[in-house]
Design a protein around this motif. Sequence first.
Motif, PDB file in Angstrom:
ATOM      1  N   PRO A 222       0.991  -1.255   0.032  1.00 58.85           N
ATOM      2  CA  PRO A 222      -0.122  -0.049   0.062  1.00 58.85           C
ATOM      3  C   PRO A 222       0.874   1.417  -0.140  1.00 58.85           C
ATOM      4  O   PRO A 222       1.674   1.483   0.854  1.00 58.85           O
ATOM      5  N   LEU A 223       0.512   2.280  -0.934  1.00 58.45           N
ATOM      6  CA  LEU A 223       1.143   3.351  -1.123  1.00 58.45           C
ATOM      7  C   LEU A 223       2.617   3.562  -1.397  1.00 58.45           C
ATOM      8  O   LEU A 223       2.971   4.635  -2.175  1.00 58.45           O
ATOM      9  N   ILE A 224       3.458   3.004  -0.770  1.00 59.15           N
ATOM     10  CA  ILE A 224       4.718   2.979  -1.067  1.00 59.15           C
ATOM     11  C   ILE A 224       5.608   1.636  -1.507  1.00 59.15           C
ATOM     12  O   ILE A 224       5.297   0.724  -0.811  1.00 59.15           O
ATOM     13  N   GLN A 225       6.254   1.793  -2.662  1.00 59.57           N
ATOM     14  CA  GLN A 225       6.996   0.386  -2.990  1.00 59.57           C
ATOM     15  C   GLN A 225       8.353   0.690  -2.335  1.00 59.57           C
ATOM     16  O   GLN A 225       9.293   1.510  -2.833  1.00 59.57           O
ATOM     17  N   CYS A 226       8.721   0.326  -1.179  1.00 58.11           N
ATOM     18  CA  CYS A 226       9.810   0.743  -0.322  1.00 58.11           C
ATOM     19  C   CYS A 226      10.918   0.351  -0.844  1.00 58.11           C
ATOM     20  O   CYS A 226      12.110   1.160  -1.200  1.00 58.11           O
ATOM     21  N   ALA A 227      11.320  -0.931  -0.908  1.00 55.74           N
ATOM     22  CA  ALA A 227      12.552  -1.594  -1.674  1.00 55.74           C
ATOM     23  C   ALA A 227      12.692  -1.300  -3.148  1.00 55.74           C
ATOM     24  O   ALA A 227      13.816  -1.066  -3.446  1.00 55.74           O
ATOM     25  N   GLY A 228      11.713  -0.851  -3.624  1.00 58.54           N
ATOM     26  CA  GLY A 228      11.631  -0.467  -5.195  1.00 58.54           C
ATOM     27  C   GLY A 228      12.043   1.178  -5.146  1.00 58.54           C
ATOM     28  O   GLY A 228      11.153   1.798  -5.728  1.00 58.54           O
ATOM     29  N   ASN A 229      12.866   1.406  -4.488  1.00 64.29           N
ATOM     30  CA  ASN A 229      13.408   2.930  -4.646  1.00 64.29           C
ATOM     31  C   ASN A 229      12.227   3.884  -3.991  1.00 64.29           C
ATOM     32  O   ASN A 229      12.353   4.911  -4.331  1.00 64.29           O
ATOM     33  N   MET A 230      11.620   3.400  -3.069  1.00 64.23           N
ATOM     34  CA  MET A 230      10.634   4.584  -2.276  1.00 64.23           C
ATOM     35  C   MET A 230       9.756   5.223  -3.112  1.00 64.23           C
ATOM     36  O   MET A 230       9.657   6.251  -3.341  1.00 64.23           O
TER      37      MET A 230
END
Length: 450
Positions: A222-230
């Motif tokens: 949800p909302l942020i693909q963190c490990a995918g470059n934020m």
Amino acid sequence: MSISSSLSKRDLSVLWHPCTQMKDHETLPLISIKRGEGIFLEDFEGNRYLDAISSWWVNLFGHCNPIINAAIKEQLDTLEHVMLGGFTHESAVVLSEKLLEVAPKGLSKCFYSDNGSSAVEIALKMSFQSWRNQGKLKKTKFVSLENSYHGETLGALAVSNVALYKQTFAPLLMDVITVPSPDSYHRELDELSRDYAIRQFQAMDAVLSERADEICAVIIEPLIQCAGNMRMYHPYYLTLLRIACDNYHIHLIADEVAVGFGRTGTLFGCEQANISPDFLCIAKGLTGGYLPLAATLTTDAIYQTFYDDYHKLTGFFHSHSYTGNALACRAGIATLGIFQQQGIIEKNKQLAKIMWAAVAPFKEHPNISDVRQTGMVVAIELVKNKQTREPFAWQERRGLKVYQYALTQGILLRPIGNVVYFIPPYIITEEQIKQLATVAWQGIQIAVTD
Ligand SMILES: *Cc1c(COP(=O)(O)O)cnc(C)c1O
């Protein structure tokens, strides 16, 4: 030899570190940490590092937080652990009650494990078996987004899409259906994030409508693909996804391992789309960053598809030795207590504003293509060419230069590739945010100059 360098030498002769090319440590010193206090980590020489990334996104209320410490100590003298097969204990029960109280509506059962990847594996297996238990044997596929990350174990890696982690192992992984991401970074210059999310959703909708009878679930961060470059996207995508999953009889798995517990500005990211998933995966912040604990929350409807006489073999035969560990559960209870008693989500609104004010001017930098924020996460994207957004070659490791410079200034920043980000513990002060921004700016200047 100093304690630090002797520890580091002993370490390198016996340890293998996560997500690391160990040869790097021929030139890159290991930092030996002696103690933690609040937002700081301290080495053996007394140098302090402000932990701007919450020790890989787990810490919420500082290191050695007195409230969480006291809770764990009390638990330690009562019960350290008991297996959850056939047994239970008070902390597991209380934590489950409290989690279900604050989780999106409709979730009513907690299944514990001890890391985020396992929480994801459990959701995938539960979804698959739930359909099987209902005689839907053709449902064997999962859908996930481009640029997604769901963990490192083979099932979680299969539904992930970050090449660095996945490519090597591709021959070992189950086939998944990958659809384009709603990542706002790629929207047209004059396009609103919401409009882009709607546009990107068309591909998802097409897949779901065409292949509904094969698909068990969609898994999404949800909302942020963190490990995918934020990379960040508009919550409306989740709203549309929930409606489509309902229409086509497909489960929705929300992986809030990273974004859960306030990172996006709300306790869970799903709240911003006003949706409830069929499975909610949580881990990292669950114990305030203290102990390995994860949970997969699900609905009574799904639970009921497993609930039958033993000989039908519809039970969920999955366990981990440390399922529902008492010390970890107790840390989780203390963590939820702090959220509630200290009004953290409300307080963070102010902190998020201060964070934005500190980094917004970065937009003007000739090597920064984007500065973005969702709640308590800000990210700064470094590029070679601002106009074309051509990235720096990954081999140049510009982010590493920011990391190295920040350490000399007493700050722990660990960019992902060319993206510098802050995911600080919620105890960070206005002054510390300003200092963080100053150091990040200086580090970026050094990193982008050849
Ligand atoms: C970190 C992460 C995981 C994996 O959790 P681990 O505890 O590291 O196994 C899964 N999903 C997301 C979104 C994550 O950020």
